[in-house]
Scaffold this motif. Structure first.
Motif, PDB file in Angstrom:
ATOM      1  N   SER A  74      21.689 -60.409 -41.292  1.00 28.66           N
ATOM      2  CA  SER A  74      22.991 -61.059 -41.180  1.00 28.66           C
ATOM      3  C   SER A  74      23.391 -61.567 -42.551  1.00 28.66           C
ATOM      4  O   SER A  74      22.551 -61.814 -43.412  1.00 28.66           O
ATOM      5  CB  SER A  74      22.955 -62.201 -40.167  1.00 28.66           C
ATOM      6  OG  SER A  74      22.013 -63.169 -40.550  1.00 28.66           O
ATOM      7  N   GLY A  75      24.686 -61.687 -42.739  1.00 29.78           N
ATOM      8  CA  GLY A  75      25.179 -62.146 -44.024  1.00 29.78           C
ATOM      9  C   GLY A  75      26.582 -62.692 -43.923  1.00 29.78           C
ATOM     10  O   GLY A  75      27.314 -62.400 -42.979  1.00 29.78           O
ATOM     11  N   CYS A  76      26.941 -63.504 -44.928  1.00 31.14           N
ATOM     12  CA  CYS A  76      28.256 -64.155 -44.944  1.00 31.14           C
ATOM     13  C   CYS A  76      28.893 -64.048 -46.322  1.00 31.14           C
ATOM     14  O   CYS A  76      28.216 -64.122 -47.341  1.00 31.14           O
ATOM     15  CB  CYS A  76      28.127 -65.637 -44.605  1.00 31.14           C
ATOM     16  SG  CYS A  76      27.420 -65.952 -42.978  1.00 31.14           S
ATOM     17  N   VAL A  77      30.218 -63.871 -46.318  1.00 30.80           N
ATOM     18  CA  VAL A  77      31.059 -64.013 -47.502  1.00 30.80           C
ATOM     19  C   VAL A  77      32.037 -65.105 -47.126  1.00 30.80           C
ATOM     20  O   VAL A  77      32.882 -64.899 -46.261  1.00 30.80           O
ATOM     21  CB  VAL A  77      31.801 -62.713 -47.862  1.00 30.80           C
ATOM     22  CG1 VAL A  77      32.814 -62.967 -48.965  1.00 30.80           C
ATOM     23  CG2 VAL A  77      30.852 -61.613 -48.250  1.00 30.80           C
ATOM     24  N   GLY A  78      31.898 -66.282 -47.748  1.00 26.58           N
ATOM     25  CA  GLY A  78      32.724 -67.421 -47.333  1.00 26.58           C
ATOM     26  C   GLY A  78      32.483 -67.694 -45.861  1.00 26.58           C
ATOM     27  O   GLY A  78      31.345 -67.704 -45.408  1.00 26.58           O
ATOM     28  N   PRO A  79      33.552 -67.841 -45.069  1.00 24.20           N
ATOM     29  CA  PRO A  79      33.383 -68.134 -43.651  1.00 24.20           C
ATOM     30  C   PRO A  79      33.191 -66.885 -42.778  1.00 24.20           C
ATOM     31  O   PRO A  79      32.982 -66.992 -41.586  1.00 24.20           O
ATOM     32  CB  PRO A  79      34.687 -68.838 -43.277  1.00 24.20           C
ATOM     33  CG  PRO A  79      35.692 -68.195 -44.177  1.00 24.20           C
ATOM     34  CD  PRO A  79      34.950 -67.951 -45.473  1.00 24.20           C
ATOM     35  N   ILE A  80      33.261 -65.698 -43.377  1.00 19.50           N
ATOM     36  CA  ILE A  80      33.158 -64.451 -42.620  1.00 19.50           C
ATOM     37  C   ILE A  80      31.698 -63.995 -42.598  1.00 19.50           C
ATOM     38  O   ILE A  80      31.098 -63.763 -43.643  1.00 19.50           O
ATOM     39  CB  ILE A  80      34.020 -63.335 -43.253  1.00 19.50           C
ATOM     40  CG1 ILE A  80      35.461 -63.796 -43.461  1.00 19.50           C
ATOM     41  CG2 ILE A  80      33.933 -62.049 -42.437  1.00 19.50           C
ATOM     42  CD1 ILE A  80      36.186 -64.164 -42.192  1.00 19.50           C
ATOM     43  N   CYS A  81      31.141 -63.871 -41.387  1.00 23.11           N
ATOM     44  CA  CYS A  81      29.740 -63.462 -41.224  1.00 23.11           C
ATOM     45  C   CYS A  81      29.660 -62.219 -40.342  1.00 23.11           C
ATOM     46  O   CYS A  81      30.495 -62.016 -39.466  1.00 23.11           O
ATOM     47  CB  CYS A  81      28.926 -64.584 -40.598  1.00 23.11           C
ATOM     48  SG  CYS A  81      28.866 -66.070 -41.617  1.00 23.11           S
ATOM     49  N   ARG A  82      28.638 -61.406 -40.612  1.00 23.21           N
ATOM     50  CA  ARG A  82      28.368 -60.190 -39.842  1.00 23.21           C
ATOM     51  C   ARG A  82      26.872 -60.079 -39.647  1.00 23.21           C
ATOM     52  O   ARG A  82      26.103 -60.652 -40.402  1.00 23.21           O
ATOM     53  CB  ARG A  82      28.833 -58.952 -40.599  1.00 23.21           C
ATOM     54  CG  ARG A  82      30.301 -58.895 -40.868  1.00 23.21           C
ATOM     55  CD  ARG A  82      30.665 -57.691 -41.717  1.00 23.21           C
ATOM     56  NE  ARG A  82      30.384 -56.454 -41.005  1.00 23.21           N
ATOM     57  CZ  ARG A  82      30.381 -55.251 -41.578  1.00 23.21           C
ATOM     58  NH1 ARG A  82      30.590 -55.138 -42.871  1.00 23.21           N
ATOM     59  NH2 ARG A  82      30.140 -54.183 -40.880  1.00 23.21           N
ATOM     60  N   GLY A  83      26.466 -59.292 -38.660  1.00 24.03           N
ATOM     61  CA  GLY A  83      25.050 -59.066 -38.444  1.00 24.03           C
ATOM     62  C   GLY A  83      24.800 -57.776 -37.691  1.00 24.03           C
ATOM     63  O   GLY A  83      25.694 -57.249 -37.022  1.00 24.03           O
ATOM     64  N   GLN A  84      23.575 -57.264 -37.830  1.00 29.59           N
ATOM     65  CA  GLN A  84      23.144 -56.053 -37.138  1.00 29.59           C
ATOM     66  C   GLN A  84      21.655 -56.169 -36.880  1.00 29.59           C
ATOM     67  O   GLN A  84      20.955 -56.909 -37.560  1.00 29.59           O
ATOM     68  CB  GLN A  84      23.368 -54.807 -37.980  1.00 29.59           C
ATOM     69  CG  GLN A  84      24.781 -54.446 -38.252  1.00 29.59           C
ATOM     70  CD  GLN A  84      24.881 -53.181 -39.108  1.00 29.59           C
ATOM     71  OE1 GLN A  84      23.962 -52.832 -39.846  1.00 29.59           O
ATOM     72  NE2 GLN A  84      26.008 -52.502 -39.007  1.00 29.59           N
ATOM     73  N   THR A  85      21.183 -55.385 -35.925  1.00 33.34           N
ATOM     74  CA  THR A  85      19.749 -55.229 -35.721  1.00 33.34           C
ATOM     75  C   THR A  85      19.416 -53.779 -36.035  1.00 33.34           C
ATOM     76  O   THR A  85      20.012 -52.862 -35.465  1.00 33.34           O
ATOM     77  CB  THR A  85      19.345 -55.584 -34.281  1.00 33.34           C
ATOM     78  OG1 THR A  85      19.684 -56.951 -34.042  1.00 33.34           O
ATOM     79  CG2 THR A  85      17.850 -55.405 -34.085  1.00 33.34           C
ATOM     80  N   TRP A  86      18.476 -53.610 -36.955  1.00 28.04           N
ATOM     81  CA  TRP A  86      18.039 -52.267 -37.361  1.00 28.04           C
ATOM     82  C   TRP A  86      16.704 -51.968 -36.717  1.00 28.04           C
ATOM     83  O   TRP A  86      15.879 -52.874 -36.522  1.00 28.04           O
ATOM     84  CB  TRP A  86      17.875 -52.180 -38.866  1.00 28.04           C
ATOM     85  CG  TRP A  86      19.138 -52.427 -39.654  1.00 28.04           C
ATOM     86  CD1 TRP A  86      20.416 -52.502 -39.180  1.00 28.04           C
ATOM     87  CD2 TRP A  86      19.225 -52.623 -41.072  1.00 28.04           C
ATOM     88  NE1 TRP A  86      21.296 -52.730 -40.218  1.00 28.04           N
ATOM     89  CE2 TRP A  86      20.595 -52.806 -41.379  1.00 28.04           C
ATOM     90  CE3 TRP A  86      18.286 -52.663 -42.086  1.00 28.04           C
ATOM     91  CZ2 TRP A  86      21.027 -53.021 -42.683  1.00 28.04           C
ATOM     92  CZ3 TRP A  86      18.721 -52.864 -43.381  1.00 28.04           C
ATOM     93  CH2 TRP A  86      20.084 -53.041 -43.673  1.00 28.04           C
TER      94      TRP A  86
END
Length: 90
Positions: A74-86
């Motif tokens: 998971s990661g964030c740029v400012g308030p925008i976050c995303r995530g995945q399971t690999w």
């Protein structure tokens, strides 16, 4: 993504690409660094690193958690976050 130690941290490089049907394909991203500066915090947790998202060409502050053959990123740029399971490929 092949993940391996790089100095005192963990890094990942894109080594293969697949289309949406799971078939291998050529990609300009092969060989590019995708994960860097991840530090182990023990028990499968990694923090303090960065991850590059090729689909948006953005670099996110990132963390990862390894549980068996699953790596949650998971990661964030400012308030925008995303995530995945690999899933680990053998």
């Amino acid at each position: 993504v092949e993940i391996a130690p790089c100095g005192p941290a963990i890094c990942g490089v894109i080594v293969r690409a697949y289309d949406n049907t799971g078939q291998p394909r050529e990609s300009d991203n092969i060989g590019k660094r995708m994960i860097w500066d991840m530090a182990s915090k023990g028990e499968g947790a990694y923090t303090g690193g960065r991850i590059w998202a090729p689909d948006r060409d953005k670099i996110y502050r990132s963390k990862m958690t390894l549980d068996g053959d699953r790596l949650k990123v998971s990661g964030c740029v400012g308030p925008i976050c995303r995530g995945q399971t690999w899933l680990r490929v053998r």
